[in-house]
Design an enzyme around this catalytic site. Structure first.
Site, PDB file in Angstrom:
ATOM      1  N   TYR A 142      45.435  36.157   9.135  1.00  0.00           N
ATOM      2  CA  TYR A 142      44.319  35.613   8.564  1.00  0.00           C
ATOM      3  C   TYR A 142      44.302  35.105   7.133  1.00  0.00           C
ATOM      4  O   TYR A 142      43.562  34.180   6.677  1.00  0.00           O
ATOM      5  CB  TYR A 142      42.972  36.395   8.726  1.00  0.00           C
ATOM      6  CG  TYR A 142      42.482  36.792   9.934  1.00  0.00           C
ATOM      7  CD1 TYR A 142      43.056  37.112  11.178  1.00  0.00           C
ATOM      8  CD2 TYR A 142      40.967  36.544  10.036  1.00  0.00           C
ATOM      9  CE1 TYR A 142      42.373  37.219  12.346  1.00  0.00           C
ATOM     10  CE2 TYR A 142      40.436  36.590  11.240  1.00  0.00           C
ATOM     11  CZ  TYR A 142      41.173  37.148  12.346  1.00  0.00           C
ATOM     12  OH  TYR A 142      40.404  36.919  13.714  1.00  0.00           O
ATOM     13  N   LYS A 193      53.440  44.986  17.166  1.00  0.00           N
ATOM     14  CA  LYS A 193      54.265  44.159  18.058  1.00  0.00           C
ATOM     15  C   LYS A 193      55.728  44.321  17.505  1.00  0.00           C
ATOM     16  O   LYS A 193      56.394  43.422  16.969  1.00  0.00           O
ATOM     17  CB  LYS A 193      53.907  42.784  17.997  1.00  0.00           C
ATOM     18  CG  LYS A 193      54.524  41.859  19.223  1.00  0.00           C
ATOM     19  CD  LYS A 193      54.186  42.185  20.571  1.00  0.00           C
ATOM     20  CE  LYS A 193      55.268  41.476  21.679  1.00  0.00           C
ATOM     21  NZ  LYS A 193      55.099  41.971  22.871  1.00  0.00           N
ATOM     22  N   ASP A 225      50.301  44.238  23.555  1.00  0.00           N
ATOM     23  CA  ASP A 225      50.241  43.975  24.926  1.00  0.00           C
ATOM     24  C   ASP A 225      49.954  44.925  25.909  1.00  0.00           C
ATOM     25  O   ASP A 225      49.167  45.234  26.657  1.00  0.00           O
ATOM     26  CB  ASP A 225      51.429  43.208  25.486  1.00  0.00           C
ATOM     27  CG  ASP A 225      52.837  43.648  25.125  1.00  0.00           C
ATOM     28  OD1 ASP A 225      52.790  44.647  24.536  1.00  0.00           O
ATOM     29  OD2 ASP A 225      54.144  43.248  25.870  1.00  0.00           O
ATOM     30  N   ASP A 249      41.247  41.987  15.903  1.00  0.00           N
ATOM     31  CA  ASP A 249      39.941  41.076  16.312  1.00  0.00           C
ATOM     32  C   ASP A 249      39.859  41.129  18.021  1.00  0.00           C
ATOM     33  O   ASP A 249      38.979  41.147  18.683  1.00  0.00           O
ATOM     34  CB  ASP A 249      40.198  39.742  15.833  1.00  0.00           C
ATOM     35  CG  ASP A 249      39.343  38.682  16.208  1.00  0.00           C
ATOM     36  OD1 ASP A 249      38.110  38.974  16.481  1.00  0.00           O
ATOM     37  OD2 ASP A 249      39.965  37.558  16.551  1.00  0.00           O
ATOM     38  N   ASP A 253      37.143  42.994  20.664  1.00  0.00           N
ATOM     39  CA  ASP A 253      36.444  42.316  21.869  1.00  0.00           C
ATOM     40  C   ASP A 253      36.397  42.940  23.231  1.00  0.00           C
ATOM     41  O   ASP A 253      35.483  43.068  23.886  1.00  0.00           O
ATOM     42  CB  ASP A 253      36.600  40.839  21.935  1.00  0.00           C
ATOM     43  CG  ASP A 253      35.913  39.952  21.123  1.00  0.00           C
ATOM     44  OD1 ASP A 253      35.189  40.225  19.936  1.00  0.00           O
ATOM     45  OD2 ASP A 253      35.670  38.653  21.323  1.00  0.00           O
TER      46      ASP A 253
HETATM   47  C1  IPM Z   1      35.179  38.856  14.144  1.00  0.00           C
HETATM   48  C2  IPM Z   1      35.070  37.601  14.174  1.00  0.00           C
HETATM   49  C3  IPM Z   1      35.702  36.860  13.002  1.00  0.00           C
HETATM   50  C4  IPM Z   1      36.996  37.238  12.879  1.00  0.00           C
HETATM   51  C5  IPM Z   1      35.837  35.327  12.934  1.00  0.00           C
HETATM   52  C6  IPM Z   1      34.254  34.761  13.403  1.00  0.00           C
HETATM   53  C7  IPM Z   1      36.263  34.550  11.865  1.00  0.00           C
HETATM   54  O1  IPM Z   1      35.792  37.089  15.472  1.00  0.00           O
HETATM   55  O2  IPM Z   1      34.550  39.505  13.109  1.00  0.00           O
HETATM   56  O3  IPM Z   1      35.644  39.669  14.880  1.00  0.00           O
HETATM   57  O4  IPM Z   1      38.117  36.537  13.694  1.00  0.00           O
HETATM   58  O5  IPM Z   1      37.232  38.207  12.229  1.00  0.00           O
HETATM   59 MG    MG Z   2      36.090  38.670  16.619  1.00  0.00          MG
END
Ligand code: IPM
Ligand code: MG
Length: 358
Positions: A142, A193, A225, A249, A253
């Site tokens: 990032y 990884k 993975d 990240d 999710d």
């Molecule tokens: C998160 C989001 C951000 C990230 C994006 C919007 C830059 O997906 O906070 O998880 O990747 O960190």
């Molecule tokens: Mg995210």
């Protein structure tokens, strides 16, 4: 006590969900005798529209001055065409860097009442799970250099993103994860990884060394993975998942969806000391923005994390968490949680229900 909170509503559903969260904080203030002073500032797409850039010095200054930052979400298709340096997401990354927020805490647990909304089979989640993703937030690919060059193989333009981690960065996030595990189920799963990436080999060596400072905590290493698969296969095996920025990240999710909806997961971003930033892990959901149907729970629970981590108000934080649970038990469901059952409530109705139970 009086607390100063910088509020960044942001784009898409941001304003709707943050309004509910602010109401919830006011309710907590009333009940427990605190004053929360909000100062609203712009960041993301709305800041591009107003000032021509996603993050202004003023916004950074207000956030630094505050006791904590509450953020909704940034971004949307309206700004997809703007040059990379000006994208709304830059606001979020810029704030994380400016405030030194290297630790991102994303707890995912299954409320038994929401089990029907969980996409996994009943046997897999029986009894619920309770894990937390401890994601490094100011390093990795990032924050490496992003650039383009000409391919040496004559294959045209190449996109490059430099992935790197220093021992120092890994040490400080690892300590956070171990300290957290200590007051939980005493297990850290470090995700990397290391079979492919040098970054990950530094990560793994460092985490292994730091683990020696925490002999009461069990450390296990897992390739990313496999971790993605294990989260679906058996989420109950996890306590603290320690991982880098990019893997964190993605895995957070995934973990969020296991709780029934990505609209449920709060997060806290904290640094060495100083101001913390609290935001839902989901995005600005432009497709449902302005309709009053978004789930405000992730943002409301982020406020609970703010009370706990930034202000040391554990009882007040629990009041929000209990009220949220109560609202769910009483049958309040935004569309994302309804799973085709019962009546669907609006963003505001959910916020009001939670306020009522506080
Ligand atoms: C998160 C989001 C951000 C990230 C994006 C919007 C830059 O997906 O906070 O998880 O990747 O960190
Ligand atoms: Mg995210």
């Amino acid at each position: 006590m009086e607390y100063k909170i910088a509020v960044i509503k942001g784009d898409g559903i941001g304003p709707e969900i943050v309004s509910e969260a602010m109401d919830v904080l006011q309710c907590v203030g009333k009940r427990f005798g605190h004053t929360f002073r909000f100062q609203e500032v712009l960041a993301g797409g709305c800041s591009i529209d107003a000032y021509g850039k996603p993050l202004t010095e003023e916004t950074i200054a207000v956030c630094k001055e505050a006791d904590a930052v509450l953020l909704g979400a940034v971004g949307g298709p309206k700004w997809d065409h703007v040059p990379t340096e000006k994208r709304p997401e830059k606001a979020l990354l810029g704030l994380r860097a400016a405030l030194g927020l290297f630790a991102n805490i994303r707890p995912a647990m299954l409320y038994p009442i929401l089990a029907p909304a969980c996409p996994l089979r009943k046997e897999i989640v029986e009894g619920g799970f309770d894990l937390v993703v401890c994601r490094e937030l100011t390093g990795d690919v990032y924050f490496g250099q992003h650039y383009r060059k000409e391919s040496e193989r004559g294959w045209g333009e190449v996109g490059c993103d430099d992935m790197n981690y220093s021992v120092y960065e890994v040490e400080r996030i690892a300590r956070r994860a171990f300290a957290m595990a200590r007051v939980r189920a005493k297990k850290v799963t470090s995700v990397d990884k290391a079979n492919v990436l040098e970054t990950s080999r530094v990560w793994r060596e460092t985490v292994t060394r730091v683990a020696k400072e925490y002999p009461d905590v069990t450390l296990e290493h897992m390739y990313v993975d496999n971790a993605a698969m294990q989260l679906i296969h058996d989420p109950k095996q996890f306590d603290v998942i320690l991982t880098g920025n990019l893997f964190g990240d993605i895995l957070s999710d995934e973990a969020a969806m296991l709780t029934g909806s990505i609209g449920m997961l709060p997060s806290a971003s904290i640094g060495e000391s100083g101001v913390g930033m609290y935001e839902p892990i989901h995005g600005s959901a432009p497709d449902i923005a302005g309709k009053g149907i978004a789930n405000p729970i992730a943002t409301i629970l982020s406020c609970a994390m703010m009370l706990r981590y930034s202000f040391g108000l554990a009882e007040e934080a629990e009041a929000i968490e209990r009220a949220t649970q109560k609202a769910l038990e009483e049958g309040w469901r935004t569309a994302d949680l309804a799973a085709g059952q019962g009546t669907v409530c609006s963003t505001h109705e959910m916020g009001t229900a939670i306020c009522k139970y506080i």
